[in-house]
Scaffold this active site. Structure first.
Site, PDB file in Angstrom:
ATOM      1  N   CYS A 110       0.799  -1.234   0.000  1.00  0.00           N
ATOM      2  CA  CYS A 110       0.000   0.000   0.000  1.00  0.00           C
ATOM      3  C   CYS A 110       0.830   1.281   0.000  1.00  0.00           C
ATOM      4  O   CYS A 110       0.332   2.333  -0.395  1.00  0.00           O
ATOM      5  CB  CYS A 110      -0.947  -0.017   1.205  1.00  0.00           C
ATOM      6  SG  CYS A 110      -2.077  -1.428   1.191  1.00  0.00           S
ATOM      7  N   ASN A 113     -10.261  -1.255  -1.868  1.00  0.00           N
ATOM      8  CA  ASN A 113      -8.887  -0.967  -1.473  1.00  0.00           C
ATOM      9  C   ASN A 113      -7.981  -1.534  -2.562  1.00  0.00           C
ATOM     10  O   ASN A 113      -7.855  -2.750  -2.715  1.00  0.00           O
ATOM     11  CB  ASN A 113      -8.596  -1.628  -0.120  1.00  0.00           C
ATOM     12  CG  ASN A 113      -7.170  -1.392   0.361  1.00  0.00           C
ATOM     13  OD1 ASN A 113      -6.266  -1.191  -0.428  1.00  0.00           O
ATOM     14  ND2 ASN A 113      -6.979  -1.460   1.667  1.00  0.00           N
ATOM     15  N   HIS A 130      -4.049   6.853   0.930  1.00  0.00           N
ATOM     16  CA  HIS A 130      -4.287   5.461   0.569  1.00  0.00           C
ATOM     17  C   HIS A 130      -5.712   5.095   0.949  1.00  0.00           C
ATOM     18  O   HIS A 130      -6.152   5.344   2.070  1.00  0.00           O
ATOM     19  CB  HIS A 130      -3.298   4.549   1.291  1.00  0.00           C
ATOM     20  CG  HIS A 130      -3.690   3.103   1.271  1.00  0.00           C
ATOM     21  ND1 HIS A 130      -4.006   2.435   0.105  1.00  0.00           N
ATOM     22  CD2 HIS A 130      -3.835   2.196   2.274  1.00  0.00           C
ATOM     23  CE1 HIS A 130      -4.320   1.188   0.391  1.00  0.00           C
ATOM     24  NE2 HIS A 130      -4.227   1.017   1.689  1.00  0.00           N
TER      25      HIS A 130
END
Length: 361
Positions: free
Chosen positions: A122, A287, A257
């Site tokens: 991430c 995500n 993020h």
């Protein structure tokens, strides 16, 4: 934190690509095999109502290539101008060689190019952009291409995924490409940190060399990850603004993020950034790991035809544990429209192969 200032390097263009296949999480409320209470709670906590998932024939490099090719076709670089290609992924096409080599081949880039992969999740955007800028600053290369993406929603064709329902709903597939260029009068800054003591909080320890056989993933420590995020990320954002002499009013947006809405709201509140300046795309894409920051930028500005410069403060964080900040200006005309594609690449290898047996010496 490791603070870097790149006076003469700019982010010249950003593009992103996603699968055409939409998974409607909200529709699962009417699925008799799903628990509607769980689905409602999941959507409330994460903010995710839909995501994208590719087919088994596609890989992250297909989307990375599509995004990079869009920038190339728009005239931002030619095949012999890119001196650095960094691909960041947790879901590579091969164990060896690096997937970046395949992207180089497909784009037709010159052999006068430094090409490699980074195994990072991430936080991939901030790390990749910082590393590419560092190489540009200390080499004769003038343009660098960073591709970042994963296909965590897809999984692997012949592997039964052992995931919690929450994880299975969370991830979406996507990739992005970011072009950096040397010679700009307006550069950018970055700040990076990591903490290996938290490596087990988000981990896939099996099917590598230390543990060759095992489940695809294991449950992470959600509480530890949440606590890390709402403490470390606001702290590095505040320190970054202090070092650069800026405040929230200096930025047109805080691009985070896209972990979940709870985390986004907590970080924004702790740094004093109003939510109307925090782009959100996780509600429609899930995500998307390291791709989520550039995807959020493309989602926000990719259809904008105005010739205007925006000043963005971005932060990526997650697996490792690793986190960082990049602040930069970009003209919205250099943020290209989102690509939706089901195209794949035939590399000539067959999936119909004999499996090796496990032999104990």
């Amino acid at each position: 934190m490791v603070f870097s200032k790149f006076d003469d390097v700019k982010i010249a263009a950003i593009a992103a690509a996603v699968p055409q296949n939409v998974i409607d999480i909200e529709a699962k409320l009417n699925d008799p095999e799903e628990d509607p209470k769980f689905i409602k709670q999941f959507m409330k906590n994460t903010g995710i109502k839909a995501k994208r998932r590719c087919g088994f024939e596609q890989t992250a490099s297909d989307f990375s290539y599509a995004a990079a090719k869009q920038i190339m076709d728009a005239g931002y670089f030619t095949s012999d101008e890119v001196g650095v290609l960094i691909n960041i992924t947790q879901t590579p096409d091969y164990r060896t060689p690096s997937t970046a080599m395949l992207i180089q081949k497909r784009l037709g880039l010159s052999k006068n190019c430094l090409v490699f992969d980074i195994n990072l999740g991430c936080s991939g955007f901030v790390y990749g952009v910082s590393l590419a800028a560092s190489i540009l600053k200390t080499s004769n290369a003038t343009k660098a291409l960073v591709t970042v993406g994963d296909t965590l929603a897809r999984g692997r064709k012949h592997v039964k995924m052992k995931r919690s329902s929450n994880t299975g709903l969370l991830f979406g597939d996507a990739s992005a490409a970011i072009l950096l260029e040397k010679g700009s009068e307006n550069g950018f800054c970055s700040a990076l940190m990591s903490d290996g003591t938290g490596h087990k909080a988000l981990s896939s320890p099996y099917n590598g060399w230390r543990h060759p056989v095992g489940p695809e993933s294991i449950p992470g420590d959600d509480i530890a990850v949440f606590n890390f995020t709402i403490s470390e990320v606001p702290a590095i954002l505040k320190e970054y603004m202090e070092v650069t002499g800026t405040g929230t009013d200096n930025y047109d947006g805080l691009v985070l993020h896209q972990a979940n809405m709870m985390i986004l709201k907590n970080i924004a509140k702790r740094v004093g950034m109003p939510m109307d300046k925090v782009p959100v795309c996780l509600d429609r894409f899930g995500n998307t790991s390291g791709c989520s920051v550039p995807l959020a930028i493309v989602d926000k500005y990719g259809k904008d035809e105005d010739d205007k410069v925006v000043n963005l403060l971005t932060s990526s964080f997650g697996i490792g544990l690793s986190w960082g900040v990049v602040g930069f200006e970009i003209n919205t005309k250099d943020v290209l429209p989102l690509i939706e594609t089901n195209e794949t690449y035939d590399d000539g290898y067959s999936d119909d192969v004999e499996m090796d047996a496990i032999i104990e010496d």
